[in-house]
Enzyme design. Structure first.
Site, PDB file in Angstrom:
ATOM      1  N   SER A 148       0.850  -1.189   0.000  1.00  0.00           N
ATOM      2  CA  SER A 148       0.000   0.000   0.000  1.00  0.00           C
ATOM      3  C   SER A 148       0.884   1.235   0.000  1.00  0.00           C
ATOM      4  CB  SER A 148      -0.936   0.019   1.219  1.00  0.00           C
ATOM      5  OG  SER A 148      -0.277   0.575   2.342  1.00  0.00           O
ATOM      6  N   TYR A 173       1.805  -0.758  10.861  1.00  0.00           N
ATOM      7  CA  TYR A 173       1.194  -1.023   9.546  1.00  0.00           C
ATOM      8  C   TYR A 173       2.158  -0.627   8.428  1.00  0.00           C
ATOM      9  CZ  TYR A 173      -2.116  -0.857   5.648  1.00  0.00           C
ATOM     10  OH  TYR A 173      -2.755  -1.060   4.445  1.00  0.00           O
TER      11      TYR A 173
END
Length: 301
Positions: A148, A173
């Site tokens: 991402s 993350y």
């Protein structure tokens, strides 16, 4: 001309495995592959959700849908899943490492790894390495690992990869998403080095509307965070659009090993798939090898 799912060539005779298959990007990816006649294995943690997704796809007239129980938060489950694919099919043409968790409160996997690093990265590396022998010498075999935009602010906490000290939800993350693209590029380099027929690519969806964001907001319980997401909502594109970069990496004849695809507009936030930059750390072979070795140690432990 913008690339769309209509440009996917026939996948008849090909066997694909997609992790995180029951919703969001995974479900959209399976819809597109199955529509092009691929046999697709829906690899999911929840059998109930997998069966519901299978029924939803069958109601759309899609077939050749297989189910596989896979919990990426448990390396024993990863091993069992890989053995099941080997015993049931004996080969694999396409692996899409799509599943992920985003910004939960600190939790750990069965083996004690920080959940995001364990699920998003370690589980997928273990799964990929176990399945590679089934992909060797298959025509146009590919591994696509989904990262991402968080890779660009991620960094690997070498001294504390499991964030046992000062856990930050989005920091962890970002680390896991950086690890995804580092793994994809290092895997391709290693495959080339041994003259393998398999290619490894990476892709990111930009801002795609899936269950990741609402789940992250709910787990954080932060009003300011929820407000930011509401303000950003017009920028989000559909899961079907978000899945296009990984579908392009998985099926486009022009896509090559070691490439990274993402949306082509608004700095990679939305649009149709195109080649895009990776985080600078991912271009560093020394850092990639360091992560590979660390990951193998953690997986082995």
């Amino acid at each position: 001309m913008a690339w769309t799912a209509d440009d996917i060539p026939s996948q008849e005779g090909r066997l694909a495995l997609v992790t995180g298959a029951n919703s969001g990007l995974g479900l959209a990816t399976i819809q597109a592959l199955a529509a092009r006649q691929a046999t697709v294995i829906l690899a999911c943690r929840s059998s109930r959700k997998a069966e519901a997704a299978q029924q939803q796809l069958q109601d759309q007239g899609l077939s050749r849908l297989e189910l596989l129980e896979l919990d990426l938060a448990d390396l024993s489950s990863v091993k069992r899943a890989a053995e099941s694919v080997r015993d049931r099919y004996g080969h694999l043409d396409l692996l899409i490492n799509n599943a992920g968790v985003m910004a939960p409160p600190r939790r750990t996997t069965v083996q004690g790894h920080e959940l995001q690093f364990g699920v998003n990265h370690l589980g997928h590396q273990a799964l990929t390495q176990a399945l590679l022998p089934l992909m060797e010498n298959r025509p146009d075999a590919r591994v696509v690992t989904v990262t991402s935009g968080a890779q660009y602010f991620g960094r690997i906490h070498w001294d504390d990869p499991n964030w046992e000290q000062r856990y930050e939800r989005y920091g962890a993350y970002g680390q896991s998403k950086l690890a995804n693209v580092m793994f994809a590029l290092e895997l391709d380099a290693r495959l080339r080095q041994r003259s393998s027929t398999i290619r490894s690519l990476a892709a990111h969806p930009g801002l795609a509307r899936t269950q990741l964001q609402p789940t992250a907001i709910a787990s954080g319980g932060n009003g300011a965070e929820a407000l930011v997401y509401r303000l950003m909502d017009p920028l989000f594109q559909s899961a079907a659009m978000g899945a296009l970069p990984q579908l392009h990496a998985a099926t486009a004849p022009s896509a090559q090993g070691g490439e990274h695809y993402g949306p082509n507009r608004l700095g990679g936030l939305r649009g149709h798939p195109s080649r895009c930059r990776v985080a600078p750390t991912a271009n560093n072979p020394v850092e990639r090898e360091r992560l590979w070795n660390l990951s193998e140690q953690l997986i082995g432990a």
